[in-house]
Design a protein around this motif. Structure first.
Motif, PDB file in Angstrom:
ATOM      1  N   SER A 187      44.613  -0.939  54.266  1.00 50.21           N
ATOM      2  CA  SER A 187      45.280  -1.027  52.948  1.00 50.21           C
ATOM      3  C   SER A 187      44.672  -2.153  52.039  1.00 50.21           C
ATOM      4  CB  SER A 187      46.758  -1.808  53.599  1.00 50.21           C
ATOM      5  OG  SER A 187      47.505  -0.691  54.286  1.00 50.21           O
ATOM      6  N   LEU A 188      43.948  -3.108  52.672  1.00 50.44           N
ATOM      7  CA  LEU A 188      43.186  -3.975  51.780  1.00 50.44           C
ATOM      8  C   LEU A 188      42.105  -3.204  51.126  1.00 50.44           C
ATOM      9  CD1 LEU A 188      43.522  -7.364  54.052  1.00 50.44           C
ATOM     10  CD2 LEU A 188      44.744  -6.644  51.665  1.00 50.44           C
ATOM     11  N   LEU A 189      41.534  -2.241  52.058  1.00 52.23           N
ATOM     12  CA  LEU A 189      40.242  -1.698  51.536  1.00 52.23           C
ATOM     13  C   LEU A 189      40.732  -0.877  50.224  1.00 52.23           C
ATOM     14  CD1 LEU A 189      37.191  -1.004  51.587  1.00 52.23           C
ATOM     15  CD2 LEU A 189      37.887   0.490  53.369  1.00 52.23           C
ATOM     16  N   LEU A 190      41.801  -0.133  50.432  1.00 50.60           N
ATOM     17  CA  LEU A 190      42.113   0.810  49.670  1.00 50.60           C
ATOM     18  C   LEU A 190      42.772   0.265  48.307  1.00 50.60           C
ATOM     19  CD1 LEU A 190      44.273   3.643  51.219  1.00 50.60           C
ATOM     20  CD2 LEU A 190      42.047   3.847  50.127  1.00 50.60           C
ATOM     21  N   GLU A 191      43.131  -1.025  48.375  1.00 48.72           N
ATOM     22  CA  GLU A 191      43.689  -1.733  47.290  1.00 48.72           C
ATOM     23  C   GLU A 191      42.459  -2.182  46.366  1.00 48.72           C
ATOM     24  OE1 GLU A 191      45.423  -6.164  46.864  1.00 48.72           O
ATOM     25  OE2 GLU A 191      46.823  -4.579  47.737  1.00 48.72           O
ATOM     26  N   GLN A 192      41.322  -2.550  47.104  1.00 51.03           N
ATOM     27  CA  GLN A 192      40.029  -2.881  46.348  1.00 51.03           C
ATOM     28  C   GLN A 192      39.339  -1.532  45.732  1.00 51.03           C
ATOM     29  OE1 GLN A 192      39.147  -6.147  45.535  1.00 51.03           O
ATOM     30  NE2 GLN A 192      40.962  -6.431  46.557  1.00 51.03           N
ATOM     31  N   ILE A 193      39.314  -0.592  46.361  1.00 45.69           N
ATOM     32  CA  ILE A 193      38.951   0.823  45.789  1.00 45.69           C
ATOM     33  C   ILE A 193      39.810   1.138  44.559  1.00 45.69           C
ATOM     34  CG2 ILE A 193      38.829   3.131  46.242  1.00 45.69           C
ATOM     35  CD1 ILE A 193      38.157   2.421  49.253  1.00 45.69           C
ATOM     36  N   ASP A 194      41.081   0.873  44.693  1.00 50.29           N
ATOM     37  CA  ASP A 194      41.664   1.407  43.491  1.00 50.29           C
ATOM     38  C   ASP A 194      41.465   0.366  42.137  1.00 50.29           C
ATOM     39  OD1 ASP A 194      43.652   3.127  44.869  1.00 50.29           O
ATOM     40  OD2 ASP A 194      45.056   1.521  45.217  1.00 50.29           O
ATOM     41  N   LYS A 195      41.166  -1.004  42.693  1.00 51.26           N
ATOM     42  CA  LYS A 195      40.936  -1.764  41.266  1.00 51.26           C
ATOM     43  C   LYS A 195      39.435  -1.402  40.878  1.00 51.26           C
ATOM     44  CE  LYS A 195      43.074  -5.801  43.223  1.00 51.26           C
ATOM     45  NZ  LYS A 195      43.078  -7.316  43.576  1.00 51.26           N
ATOM     46  N   VAL A 196      38.714  -0.994  41.428  1.00 50.58           N
ATOM     47  CA  VAL A 196      37.404  -0.580  41.214  1.00 50.58           C
ATOM     48  C   VAL A 196      37.261   0.860  40.242  1.00 50.58           C
ATOM     49  CG1 VAL A 196      34.862   0.262  41.831  1.00 50.58           C
ATOM     50  CG2 VAL A 196      36.055  -1.907  43.043  1.00 50.58           C
ATOM     51  N   LEU A 197      37.893   1.791  40.917  1.00 50.96           N
ATOM     52  CA  LEU A 197      38.177   2.991  40.119  1.00 50.96           C
ATOM     53  C   LEU A 197      38.870   2.888  38.838  1.00 50.96           C
ATOM     54  CD1 LEU A 197      39.005   5.285  43.320  1.00 50.96           C
ATOM     55  CD2 LEU A 197      36.859   5.022  42.099  1.00 50.96           C
ATOM     56  N   GLN A 198      39.851   1.875  38.881  1.00 48.90           N
ATOM     57  CA  GLN A 198      40.650   1.815  37.555  1.00 48.90           C
ATOM     58  C   GLN A 198      39.728   1.138  36.476  1.00 48.90           C
ATOM     59  OE1 GLN A 198      44.571  -0.058  39.143  1.00 48.90           O
ATOM     60  NE2 GLN A 198      45.148   1.501  37.808  1.00 48.90           N
ATOM     61  N   LYS A 199      38.903   0.238  36.897  1.00 42.91           N
ATOM     62  CA  LYS A 199      38.034  -0.475  36.150  1.00 42.91           C
ATOM     63  C   LYS A 199      37.023   0.574  35.334  1.00 42.91           C
ATOM     64  CE  LYS A 199      38.162  -5.245  37.737  1.00 42.91           C
ATOM     65  NZ  LYS A 199      37.640  -6.297  38.222  1.00 42.91           N
ATOM     66  N   ASN A 251      52.136   6.525  51.662  1.00 46.80           N
ATOM     67  CA  ASN A 251      52.479   5.288  51.249  1.00 46.80           C
ATOM     68  C   ASN A 251      51.475   4.494  50.253  1.00 46.80           C
ATOM     69  OD1 ASN A 251      54.814   5.427  52.791  1.00 46.80           O
ATOM     70  ND2 ASN A 251      53.965   4.455  54.794  1.00 46.80           N
ATOM     71  N   ALA A 252      50.344   4.856  50.151  1.00 48.76           N
ATOM     72  CA  ALA A 252      49.364   4.345  49.200  1.00 48.76           C
ATOM     73  C   ALA A 252      49.331   5.007  47.968  1.00 48.76           C
ATOM     74  CB  ALA A 252      47.967   4.333  49.873  1.00 48.76           C
ATOM     75  N   GLY A 253      50.188   5.787  47.707  1.00 52.17           N
ATOM     76  CA  GLY A 253      50.242   6.675  46.413  1.00 52.17           C
ATOM     77  C   GLY A 253      49.410   7.994  46.429  1.00 52.17           C
ATOM     78  N   PHE A 254      49.047   8.479  47.548  1.00 51.40           N
ATOM     79  CA  PHE A 254      48.332   9.970  47.641  1.00 51.40           C
ATOM     80  C   PHE A 254      49.769  10.859  47.544  1.00 51.40           C
ATOM     81  CE2 PHE A 254      44.766   7.299  48.578  1.00 51.40           C
ATOM     82  CZ  PHE A 254      43.414   7.885  47.985  1.00 51.40           C
ATOM     83  N   ARG A 255      49.425  12.005  47.062  1.00 52.68           N
ATOM     84  CA  ARG A 255      50.307  13.116  47.219  1.00 52.68           C
ATOM     85  C   ARG A 255      49.528  14.463  47.944  1.00 52.68           C
ATOM     86  NH1 ARG A 255      53.043   9.499  47.651  1.00 52.68           N
ATOM     87  NH2 ARG A 255      54.286   8.740  46.211  1.00 52.68           N
ATOM     88  N   VAL A 256      50.106  15.045  48.725  1.00 59.79           N
ATOM     89  CA  VAL A 256      49.320  16.363  49.130  1.00 59.79           C
ATOM     90  C   VAL A 256      49.409  17.620  48.308  1.00 59.79           C
ATOM     91  CG1 VAL A 256      49.721  18.068  51.154  1.00 59.79           C
ATOM     92  CG2 VAL A 256      50.266  15.663  51.707  1.00 59.79           C
ATOM     93  N   GLU A 257      48.074  17.869  47.914  1.00 62.69           N
ATOM     94  CA  GLU A 257      47.950  18.855  46.574  1.00 62.69           C
ATOM     95  C   GLU A 257      47.924  20.269  47.506  1.00 62.69           C
ATOM     96  OE1 GLU A 257      44.925  18.521  44.009  1.00 62.69           O
ATOM     97  OE2 GLU A 257      46.564  17.406  42.673  1.00 62.69           O
ATOM     98  N   CYS A 258      47.285  20.304  48.846  1.00 62.00           N
ATOM     99  CA  CYS A 258      47.430  21.747  49.236  1.00 62.00           C
ATOM    100  C   CYS A 258      46.683  21.598  50.791  1.00 62.00           C
ATOM    101  CB  CYS A 258      46.441  22.577  48.691  1.00 62.00           C
ATOM    102  SG  CYS A 258      44.602  22.251  48.708  1.00 62.00           S
ATOM    103  N   VAL A 259      47.033  22.569  51.567  1.00 59.63           N
ATOM    104  CA  VAL A 259      46.539  22.680  52.934  1.00 59.63           C
ATOM    105  C   VAL A 259      45.570  23.710  53.251  1.00 59.63           C
ATOM    106  CG1 VAL A 259      47.544  22.649  55.351  1.00 59.63           C
ATOM    107  CG2 VAL A 259      49.068  21.607  53.721  1.00 59.63           C
TER     108      VAL A 259
END
Length: 70
Positions: free
Chosen positions: A6-18, A41-49
């Motif tokens: 979760s902490l890693l994804l949070e940092q990735i989110d910040k970098v991608l947004q910047k 739970n981290a905000g991803f949604r399934v697009e396809c399978v």
């Protein structure tokens, strides 16, 4: 619950947004329910399978912008 993933994804989110990235995609095994739960739970949604790699895998997308909540 905040673990290292979760902490890693949070940092990735910040970098991608910047960087001005609007969305990010990933693939994971659809049958590993705790992974699907983690990413949704981290905000991803399934697009396809698909089964093109010999197993059921989900393509997930997270979009940043107005609907991004963190």
């Amino acid at each position: 619950k905040y673990g290292p993933g979760s902490l890693l994804l949070e940092q990735i989110d910040k970098v991608l947004q910047k960087l001005g990235i609007n969305s990010v995609y990933l693939h994971t095994c659809l049958d590993v329910v705790h992974l699907i739960d983690f990413y949704t739970n981290a905000g991803f949604r399934v697009e396809c399978v698909s089964e093109d790699r010999g197993y059921r895998r989900a393509k997930l997308r997270k979009t940043y912008g107005e609907e991004y909540e963190k």
